[in-house]
Design a protein around this motif. Structure first.
Motif, PDB file in Angstrom:
ATOM      1  N   UNK A  11       0.831  -1.207   0.000  1.00 33.82           N
ATOM      2  CA  UNK A  11       0.000   0.000   0.000  1.00 33.82           C
ATOM      3  C   UNK A  11       0.868   1.261   0.000  1.00 33.82           C
ATOM      4  N   UNK A  12       1.960   1.196   0.762  1.00 34.78           N
ATOM      5  CA  UNK A  12       2.853   2.360   0.831  1.00 34.78           C
ATOM      6  C   UNK A  12       3.444   2.642  -0.554  1.00 34.78           C
ATOM      7  N   UNK A  13       3.853   1.580  -1.237  1.00 35.65           N
ATOM      8  CA  UNK A  13       4.441   1.751  -2.577  1.00 35.65           C
ATOM      9  C   UNK A  13       3.389   2.275  -3.549  1.00 35.65           C
ATOM     10  N   UNK A  14       2.249   1.649  -3.523  1.00 40.25           N
ATOM     11  CA  UNK A  14       1.178   2.073  -4.444  1.00 40.25           C
ATOM     12  C   UNK A  14       0.838   3.554  -4.210  1.00 40.25           C
ATOM     13  N   UNK A  15       0.744   3.947  -2.931  1.00 34.86           N
ATOM     14  CA  UNK A  15       0.345   5.312  -2.614  1.00 34.86           C
ATOM     15  C   UNK A  15       1.408   6.306  -3.101  1.00 34.86           C
ATOM     16  N   UNK A  16       2.673   5.904  -2.981  1.00 37.99           N
ATOM     17  CA  UNK A  16       3.757   6.790  -3.449  1.00 37.99           C
ATOM     18  C   UNK A  16       3.664   6.948  -4.972  1.00 37.99           C
ATOM     19  N   UNK A  17       3.430   5.857  -5.682  1.00 34.92           N
ATOM     20  CA  UNK A  17       3.319   5.934  -7.153  1.00 34.92           C
ATOM     21  C   UNK A  17       2.119   6.813  -7.532  1.00 34.92           C
ATOM     22  N   UNK A  18       1.022   6.621  -6.786  1.00 31.01           N
ATOM     23  CA  UNK A  18      -0.179   7.412  -7.082  1.00 31.01           C
ATOM     24  C   UNK A  18       0.089   8.901  -6.862  1.00 31.01           C
ATOM     25  N   UNK A  19       0.771   9.223  -5.758  1.00 32.81           N
ATOM     26  CA  UNK A  19       1.043  10.644  -5.448  1.00 32.81           C
ATOM     27  C   UNK A  19       1.978  11.269  -6.476  1.00 32.81           C
ATOM     28  N   UNK A  20       2.995  10.508  -6.881  1.00 30.10           N
ATOM     29  CA  UNK A  20       3.992  11.067  -7.821  1.00 30.10           C
ATOM     30  C   UNK A  20       3.543  10.909  -9.276  1.00 30.10           C
ATOM     31  N   UNK A  21       2.509  10.110  -9.504  1.00 30.81           N
ATOM     32  CA  UNK A  21       2.044   9.782 -10.860  1.00 30.81           C
ATOM     33  C   UNK A  21       3.224   9.314 -11.718  1.00 30.81           C
ATOM     34  N   UNK A  22       4.137   8.580 -11.093  1.00 27.23           N
ATOM     35  CA  UNK A  22       5.331   8.104 -11.815  1.00 27.23           C
ATOM     36  C   UNK A  22       6.017   7.021 -10.993  1.00 27.23           C
ATOM     37  N   UNK A  30      11.281   6.562  -2.446  1.00 26.32           N
ATOM     38  CA  UNK A  30      11.287   5.448  -1.475  1.00 26.32           C
ATOM     39  C   UNK A  30      12.636   4.736  -1.408  1.00 26.32           C
ATOM     40  N   UNK A  31      13.592   5.189  -2.204  1.00 24.39           N
ATOM     41  CA  UNK A  31      14.918   4.545  -2.280  1.00 24.39           C
ATOM     42  C   UNK A  31      14.789   3.076  -2.643  1.00 24.39           C
ATOM     43  N   UNK A  32      13.933   2.809  -3.633  1.00 21.15           N
ATOM     44  CA  UNK A  32      13.769   1.439  -4.136  1.00 21.15           C
ATOM     45  C   UNK A  32      13.945   1.482  -5.649  1.00 21.15           C
ATOM     46  N   UNK A  33      14.083   0.306  -6.263  1.00 19.05           N
ATOM     47  CA  UNK A  33      14.252   0.318  -7.727  1.00 19.05           C
ATOM     48  C   UNK A  33      12.879   0.307  -8.402  1.00 19.05           C
ATOM     49  N   UNK A  34      12.765   0.930  -9.602  1.00 15.18           N
ATOM     50  CA  UNK A  34      11.463   0.937 -10.293  1.00 15.18           C
ATOM     51  C   UNK A  34      10.908  -0.465 -10.529  1.00 15.18           C
ATOM     52  N   UNK A  37       9.035  -1.640  -7.517  1.00 15.34           N
ATOM     53  CA  UNK A  37       7.740  -0.960  -7.384  1.00 15.34           C
ATOM     54  C   UNK A  37       6.720  -1.576  -8.336  1.00 15.34           C
ATOM     55  N   UNK A  38       7.152  -1.801  -9.592  1.00 11.21           N
ATOM     56  CA  UNK A  38       6.221  -2.369 -10.586  1.00 11.21           C
ATOM     57  C   UNK A  38       5.711  -3.721 -10.122  1.00 11.21           C
ATOM     58  N   UNK A  39       6.639  -4.534  -9.558  1.00 10.75           N
ATOM     59  CA  UNK A  39       6.245  -5.869  -9.115  1.00 10.75           C
ATOM     60  C   UNK A  39       5.223  -5.776  -7.973  1.00 10.75           C
TER      61      UNK A  39
END
Ligand code: PGA
Length: 314
Positions: A11-22, A30-34, A37-39
């Motif tokens: 949920x944290x990852x999804x929310x970050x992607x949603x907020x950044x739209x990227x 989040x200091x993680x690899x893209x 996040x996709x996975x």
């Protein structure tokens, strides 16, 4: 759809992607690899059973399900933040310490409340000074305590003052005193009678002296004692009358060892306040105790004892 497999991490990852739209910008934040996040978003989308994003050109947009999930993430994160604040406050309470200073008259009520509070929060260290008005004022000026419970606070110090309870001052006598049992006694009849007084610097003494001065009465000071307990004994022994906080004589009045005289103008209305210097940062433990005091105080709350005006201080 079975949301049981959904994790807070997803949920944290999804929310970050949603907020950044990227994915790229969220990965950076989040200091993680893209790909990670996709996975995670792909697995979340499978758990939910619906697509969460749609790609239009090079941009990603939330789907209707994605927007609903993003709203829920917002709520969940806010709740987690509150939970974390509550837990650290609780940790502060459980391991904290409280420094209290209370009036001599308050020691008949507040220590009981403190005892019950400490039973619920056994990890708290408490120190409590008991003193008269003058001592408490000196300690307040030096910022020595977290909370002070005292009578009318002085205007010259910058303080936060919260009314806590009434402190009526009553006139007590031995049961065989000639005025005992009489109704609506004229204060002038106290003229020249022997009194046992509290020490100078006592709020009780200050208030009673002001009453006698206003009435133009000269009482006969017989003995001066810095202890409510000792005063009660000497009054019961017939040495004189005394003005004392009603809280200090509950047992003696009930047992008939002392009687309360019905003199016009009495009880003198005093009030107790919970006081601390303005700008002071109260510890979690001190705040919790202050709340406890207000929640568990006796029915005689501030302003409920009498409609009369409070007897002020110098
Ligand atoms: P004290 O307190 O007589 O112990 O100073 C009474 C008051 O200030 O109300």
């Amino acid at each position: 759809m079975n949301l049981r497999h959904l994790t807070l991490h997803q949920l944290r990852i999804f929310h970050a992607v949603a907020r950044h739209a990227s994915f790229a910008r969220a990965a950076e934040a989040l200091h993680l690899s893209p790909p990670t996040l996709s996975l995670q978003v792909k697995q979340l989308s499978e758990t939910v059973g619906q697509p969460l994003f749609e790609q239009i050109g090079k941009k990603i947009f939330l789907t209707a399900s994605g927007r609903t999930l993003a709203d829920a993430c917002h709520d969940i994160e806010a709740r987690m933040e509150r939970l974390s604040a509550d837990l650290s406050a609780l940790q502060g309470v459980e391991r904290g310490s409280i420094k209290l200073a209370i009036l001599t008259t308050v020691k008949y009520t507040v220590p009981k409340l403190l005892g019950r509070f400490c039973a619920v929060h056994p990890g708290i260290e408490v120190s409590m000074q008991v003193g008269n008005r003058e001592l408490l004022l000196q300690r307040l000026a030096q910022n020595l305590d977290d909370l002070t419970i005292m009578g009318q606070p002085p205007e010259q110090l910058a303080l936060v003052c919260e009314p806590f309870a009434d402190n009526p001052l009553v006139l007590v006598a031995p049961p065989d005193h000639p005025l005992a049992g009489q109704r609506q006694i004229d204060p002038q009849r106290l003229q020249g009678l022997p009194f046992v007084l509290r020490e100078p610097g006592s709020g009780t003494r200050l208030t009673s002296e002001r009453f006698f001065a206003n009435q133009g009465i000269a009482i006969k000071p017989r003995l001066e004692l810095a202890s409510n307990e000792a005063i009660k004994q000497t009054v019961a022994g017939g040495l004189g009358l005394a003005v004392l906080s009603a809280h200090t004589v509950v047992a003696e009045l009930a047992l008939g060892e002392l009687v309360q005289l019905d003199v016009q103008g009495f009880p003198l209305i005093r009030r107790w306040y919970v006081v601390y210097p303005q700008g002071k940062r109260l510890s979690a433990a001190a705040l919790a105790f202050k709340d406890w005091l207000y929640t568990h105080r006796s029915p005689e709350r501030a302003g409920e004892h009498s409609a009369g005006a409070e007897s002020g201080d110098a």
